[in-house]
Design a protein around this motif. Structure first.
Motif, PDB file in Angstrom:
ATOM      1  N   SER A   5      -3.419  -0.519   8.285  1.00 28.74           N
ATOM      2  CA  SER A   5      -3.690   0.755   7.620  1.00 28.74           C
ATOM      3  C   SER A   5      -2.503   1.693   7.769  1.00 28.74           C
ATOM      4  CB  SER A   5      -4.939   1.403   8.220  1.00 28.74           C
ATOM      5  OG  SER A   5      -6.035   0.515   8.089  1.00 28.74           O
ATOM      6  N   VAL A   6      -2.269   2.467   6.721  1.00 23.64           N
ATOM      7  CA  VAL A   6      -1.114   3.376   6.709  1.00 23.64           C
ATOM      8  C   VAL A   6      -1.615   4.782   6.436  1.00 23.64           C
ATOM      9  CG1 VAL A   6       1.172   3.784   5.731  1.00 23.64           C
ATOM     10  CG2 VAL A   6       0.178   1.482   5.629  1.00 23.64           C
ATOM     11  N   LYS A   7      -1.189   5.707   7.249  1.00 27.63           N
ATOM     12  CA  LYS A   7      -1.590   7.104   7.066  1.00 27.63           C
ATOM     13  C   LYS A   7      -1.072   7.634   5.733  1.00 27.63           C
ATOM     14  CE  LYS A   7       0.313  10.815   9.004  1.00 27.63           C
ATOM     15  NZ  LYS A   7       0.118  11.908   8.029  1.00 27.63           N
ATOM     16  N   ASP A   8      -1.905   8.347   5.004  1.00 27.17           N
ATOM     17  CA  ASP A   8      -1.430   8.985   3.771  1.00 27.17           C
ATOM     18  C   ASP A   8      -0.966  10.404   4.103  1.00 27.17           C
ATOM     19  OD1 ASP A   8      -3.521  10.820   3.660  1.00 27.17           O
ATOM     20  OD2 ASP A   8      -4.553   9.853   1.993  1.00 27.17           O
ATOM     21  N   PRO A   9      -0.500  11.168   3.114  1.00 23.37           N
ATOM     22  CA  PRO A   9       0.072  12.487   3.452  1.00 23.37           C
ATOM     23  C   PRO A   9      -0.909  13.427   4.138  1.00 23.37           C
ATOM     24  CG  PRO A   9       0.694  11.828   1.215  1.00 23.37           C
ATOM     25  CD  PRO A   9      -0.312  10.837   1.686  1.00 23.37           C
TER      26      PRO A   9
ATOM     27  N   ALA B   8       0.846  -1.185   0.000  1.00 29.61           N
ATOM     28  CA  ALA B   8       0.000   0.000   0.000  1.00 29.61           C
ATOM     29  C   ALA B   8       0.882   1.236   0.000  1.00 29.61           C
ATOM     30  CB  ALA B   8      -0.913  -0.001   1.227  1.00 29.61           C
ATOM     31  N   GLY B   9       0.248   2.364  -0.356  1.00 28.05           N
ATOM     32  CA  GLY B   9       0.953   3.642  -0.294  1.00 28.05           C
ATOM     33  C   GLY B   9       0.931   4.194   1.116  1.00 28.05           C
ATOM     34  N   GLY B  10       0.831   5.527   1.210  1.00 28.78           N
ATOM     35  CA  GLY B  10       0.956   6.167   2.511  1.00 28.78           C
ATOM     36  C   GLY B  10       2.387   6.640   2.689  1.00 28.78           C
TER      37      GLY B  10
ATOM     38  N   HIS C 286      -5.549  13.190  -6.076  1.00 29.48           N
ATOM     39  CA  HIS C 286      -4.983  13.159  -4.725  1.00 29.48           C
ATOM     40  C   HIS C 286      -3.919  12.067  -4.742  1.00 29.48           C
ATOM     41  CE1 HIS C 286      -5.102  11.671  -0.456  1.00 29.48           C
ATOM     42  NE2 HIS C 286      -4.992  12.968  -0.260  1.00 29.48           N
ATOM     43  N   ASN C 287      -2.807  12.331  -4.095  1.00 35.07           N
ATOM     44  CA  ASN C 287      -1.756  11.302  -4.099  1.00 35.07           C
ATOM     45  C   ASN C 287      -1.750  10.517  -2.805  1.00 35.07           C
ATOM     46  OD1 ASN C 287      -0.899  13.543  -2.704  1.00 35.07           O
ATOM     47  ND2 ASN C 287       1.267  13.153  -3.113  1.00 35.07           N
ATOM     48  N   CYS C 288      -1.575   9.210  -2.931  1.00 33.67           N
ATOM     49  CA  CYS C 288      -1.582   8.382  -1.721  1.00 33.67           C
ATOM     50  C   CYS C 288      -0.222   8.376  -1.056  1.00 33.67           C
ATOM     51  CB  CYS C 288      -2.055   6.963  -2.038  1.00 33.67           C
ATOM     52  SG  CYS C 288      -0.786   5.844  -2.656  1.00 33.67           S
TER      53      CYS C 288
ATOM     54  N   GLY D 217      -5.531  10.734   5.607  1.00 30.37           N
ATOM     55  CA  GLY D 217      -6.368   9.645   5.107  1.00 30.37           C
ATOM     56  C   GLY D 217      -5.640   8.324   5.283  1.00 30.37           C
ATOM     57  N   LEU D 218      -6.277   7.257   4.813  1.00 21.80           N
ATOM     58  CA  LEU D 218      -5.713   5.925   5.026  1.00 21.80           C
ATOM     59  C   LEU D 218      -5.463   5.207   3.717  1.00 21.80           C
ATOM     60  CD1 LEU D 218      -7.926   4.464   7.877  1.00 21.80           C
ATOM     61  CD2 LEU D 218      -5.568   5.270   8.026  1.00 21.80           C
ATOM     62  N   ARG D 219      -4.403   4.451   3.673  1.00 15.26           N
ATOM     63  CA  ARG D 219      -4.188   3.444   2.633  1.00 15.26           C
ATOM     64  C   ARG D 219      -4.124   2.101   3.348  1.00 15.26           C
ATOM     65  NH1 ARG D 219      -5.571   5.927  -1.856  1.00 15.26           N
ATOM     66  NH2 ARG D 219      -4.810   4.044  -2.869  1.00 15.26           N
ATOM     67  N   SER D 220      -4.516   1.045   2.658  1.00 17.23           N
ATOM     68  CA  SER D 220      -4.652  -0.228   3.360  1.00 17.23           C
ATOM     69  C   SER D 220      -3.806  -1.332   2.742  1.00 17.23           C
ATOM     70  CB  SER D 220      -6.114  -0.674   3.340  1.00 17.23           C
ATOM     71  OG  SER D 220      -6.938   0.342   3.854  1.00 17.23           O
TER      72      SER D 220
END
Lengths: 575, 575
Positions: free
Chosen positions: B173-177, B89-91, B290-292, B180-183
């Motif tokens: 889950s990983v915090k995005d910039p 995932a991103g973040g 929006h960028n992850c 928000g969340l990336r999973s």
């Protein structure tokens, strides 16, 4: 009475009565159900889909007067384990099937409409009838209603609500001679019957007699055979205390799985023991001895009454009492009996469901020891198919997954029964290698590990256990083909006249000249047929393992783990 | 900044920072997590027990300025599938891990006490701290609270209540910039983190810079690489409509699984399409692009506001919208967005959970199309861990078993995503043969079957599909090792400058001289490592199959079934 294959197709609601293929002629019971399932069922099919088949077969000696020959085998691909499955039980069906000339009954397909059916078997006819009145009813009410519809003493096989809901622990239940129930319990065969929308099957009592090729030889062999059974001390103990004679014995060995397999002894063992049970039954006017099928000379069943003297349950077995008792820490025999009756009525396997309940207790669903809570959950949740009920009704593995547990006592997703494989190592080999998931009856090493039947083998050492389990699994596969109750094995292991007499019975029945070697080869052949099906379904030797915790958590009081290497377990199949 | 292995033992709450073993040095991302899991995890261990390990690894290019290099791989043995698992995932975590010098983080063991912890990573230190305040909280509240505890812009990885409850669909889950969340969504990695009693992990932003061996070459290669990405028409469509651009395209193809995989087209497709979504976002003042993760030049994410203009969800992907939309027959994008937000907050995989919901709808738990009901069940049942919530939170296979269903779209117990394998046959080969259960991202044949990227291959014919899936799975395993987003694949397949530029980036970063062949060999090596783990865990080629109903139930409108023979599927592994 020529034997035939009775075939029912539930997709188009047709049926046929067919000649027995030559390859099936020598088989009966489990040997026949496994042969047919292996020949006709796609190993990778969905167990609850139209490609699975439910196969019912009386044993080779069922329908005769041979002692203890009234077991009915039912086979299919199991929705619980995904393996081939055979489960056998007493009751009156095996004998009536055999006398009706049914070598095997094969039920295939699946109705497309949401309608339920019953099937009636007579010597000449298979009748499929839509059923509405009894859908949703428990097994006891169903049997009562079906009996009321006819004056004939028909055999009745039913599923309860659990089977209708396709729960993976659902039984096929068989009426016993007195309106009680015996269960083809393990592996969810009731869910397969439910998936085919069959609520009950009846077998007409007007069948003829099973032909005996050599009546005099048969009579003589049966006399010897029955005497060997009756004389054996374990048979006598079973008659006196039922299978529940084992609670105190297994507790003493330190191998009585307690509190979801965290202890090997149960403080409350006396309260749930066979001795206490026999006293209670006597006080309350129940029956100490009771036969699950006509012709049984051991009579290990019983009728257990409540405090008011009303029948509460029958066929109250050690494994059920252990599971709901020691494993759930319930030390109240009345609660256990009530739970047993509810499970019979809903139609779920008492072992699978009770072991599942113990895992649910560890998960915090209810407290260990809460017998009243167990009864409530069985009745209100499992019986009604609530979400919790479905989690439990789908078995021990289902509960383990639902709650993310790691102490989940299953092999091939089937609950491990009443003997801890750390303290009784032989039975661990049986659990691991059985073609059908954890099942003590597949190779009952308890005989030699604990009861000193067929010799003695220290349950705590590894040596000789693989061989013991192998020999017993081979013998059991053969015995399960005869229609004989497994409890003939005690006499067979100790009395040198018993096994020859059993072979004489088969020879006299069919005009054969089988030897002991033939019987051993039959057993081997059945095991290999079953294993081959499993391999085609995707199983490997890696599935022949116990859950991880048995290898890592020492079991008090002996503080032992299950310590067979993978290679040692794999040698089981060297035959 | 020398790269190190950060190891945490949760049994005794110790940690160490270790040198990178030579055998791991050339690996990153998925290649590294799979290498470590294969080396250190017993394949037959219980996924939720102390012998499983959670492995986190940034990609080979993560932490650099290379475009789209911010994916974090997480690996373990999956509690959902029982296979090896990598989900990326991103973040912001991958980049901060890399800059901190973390080649990989390995979390092993399991606390014996019922206490929860957090882990903080800095360049010099691993700190394990008991956590009480945030236990039971959703992901959004957790991230907010953790951010409030420090002024540093730390990376944050969390689990929600689903992970705490060890549900098999639980995300990490990983915090995005932007908070928000990336999973890391597929396969229940959040349950593994929960089984180790870790609520969250933070990574300090004070790490240094990732060293680049040849800065000029790197800069040059990145320019070419980024241009190839930006220029590709699919990248541009992704920037405009997000991944949800696919709803109308896949619906048009007849391969949009609808109403629990009974139809290939959804009447409500327009209402949930990327085009409608983009209009809605614009009207309500959300963000189309929006960028992850920092450095993404495609920006397929977006911020979707509710009717009042308040942020409802972000990272609102095609597969989530398809699953809760077409598969559940919900044609209301606001309900789907609300469900998406709830799933992110609880921390469950949107694909697994939504496909599970569709099976529950077929089972009668709620009506198809009941978007409000879905939100209620997610919040009140799954989020609170009721029995129904656990059935659904343990995934599609769990729902199928609980309710005795046969139309259960899973491979290796993982839900089949948004492309029906009957009408788009290449993706069926990917689902069947993937080392990780059904997963479109493992070999995204949709590119060539539907989007005409990397050539054209008719989705309805069998020819060439195995080869297509094989080539894409090999390439994907390599791409997943770089830290690159999979969406670079479109440019890589069509623009001849793209892949050489990516290889140049790796060579410039590490002073290597890899060729295209080396990359292919890396991909093959990773797939074989993963498959070998699975074989040791008990899987066989018989597990490389789709569920029975795909072979027997024709899918409208093309009325096609999945018709590959077992032998044809097995040729996938001929490399």
């Amino acid at each position: 009475m020529a034997e035939k294959i009775y075939r029912v197709n539930m997709t188009d609601l047709t049926s046929s009565i067919e000649d027995v293929p030559a390859a099936w002629a020598a088989h009966g019971g489990r040997g026949l159900t496994s042969t047919i399932v292996a020949a006709e069922v796609i190993p990778t099919c969905h167990p609850l889909g139209p490609n699975n088949k439910l196969v019912l077969a009386p044993g080779l000696l069922s329908g005769t007067v041979a002692a203890n020959s009234g077991r009915l085998s039912i086979g299919a691909k199991s929705p619980l384990t995904g393996t081939i499955k055979e489960s056998n039980a007493g009751g009156t069906a095996a004998q009536l099937f055999a006398r009706t000339g049914v070598k095997a009954m094969i039920i295939e397909g699946q109705p497309k409409e949401d309608k339920w059916y019953s099937i009636a078997i007579t010597p000449d006819e298979i009748t499929i009838t839509e059923e509405t009145e009894l859908i949703g009813r428990g097994n006891f009410a169903t049997i009562e209603a079906v009996e009321a519809r006819s004056e004939e003493k028909r055999a009745i096989l039913t599923i309860g609500p659990a089977g209708e809901m396709r729960m993976a622990s659902a039984n096929v239940s068989v009426k016993d001679p007195d309106g009680g129930l015996r269960s083809n319990g393990r592996g969810g065969l009731g869910a397969v019957m439910g998936s085919k929308k069959i609520k009950f099957i009846t077998v007409d009592p007007k069948g003829g007699k099973v032909e005996i090729a050599n009546p005099d030889g048969f009579r003589e062999a049966n006399k010897t055979f029955a005497k060997a059974l009756v004389d054996h001390p374990v048979s006598q103990a079973l008659g006196q205390y039922g299978t529940n004679v084992l609670v105190n014995i297994v507790n003493e060995s330190g191998g009585l799985p307690t509190k979801n397999f965290t202890l090997g002894q149960f403080d409350g063992h006396d309260a749930i023991s066979g001795e206490t049970m026999a006293d209670t039954i006597t006080q309350r006017g129940g029956k100490i001895k009771h036969n699950c099928h006509p012709g049984c000379v051991i009579q290990c069943s019983q009728v257990y009454n409540d405090a008011d003297g009303n029948k509460l349950t029958s066929g109250f077995e050690y494994e059920s009492i252990w599971a709901m008792g020691a494993d759930c820490c319930v030390d109240n025999l009345d609660h256990i009996a009530e739970a047993d009756r509810i499970m019979d009525d809903i139609g779920v396997d008492t072992i699978e469901t009770s072991v599942a309940m113990a895992v649910a207790m560890e998960a915090g669903v209810l407290e260990f020891g809460d017998g009243a809570g167990v009864c409530r959950i069985l009745k209100e949740e499992v019986g009604k198919g609530t979400s919790l009920g479905r989690i439990i009704g789908n078995g021990t593995g289902s509960v383990g997954k639902a709650f993310g547990m790691t102490r989940v006592p299953v092999v091939k997703n089937q609950a491990i029964p009443a003997y801890d494989p750390r303290a009784i190592k032989g039975i661990g080999i049986t659990y691991a290698t059985s073609t059908q998931g954890a099942d003590h009856t597949m190779g009952y090493t308890i005989a030699t590990n604990i009861l000193n039947v067929g010799g003695k083998l220290d349950p705590l050492t590894k040596e000789g256990q693989v061989e013991l389990s192998r020999n017993l699994q081979i013998a059991t596969a053969a015995i399960d083909s005869t229609g004989m109750c497994l409890f003939i094995a005690f006499a067979a292991l100790d009395d040198e006249k018993c096994l020859p007499a059993l072979i004489d019975l088969i020879n006299a029945r069919f005009d054969l000249s089988l030897t002991g070697d033939d019987v051993v080869n039959l057993g081997k052949h059945i095991l290999k047929t079953e294993r081959e099906f499993n391999m085609k379904a995707g199983f490997t030797s890696i599935d022949d393992r116990l859950p991880e915790f048995f290898y890592t958590e020492p079991l008090p009081p002996h503080n032992v783990v299950f310590d067979f290497s993978d290679e040692e377990i794999n040698t089981f199949w060297d035959f």
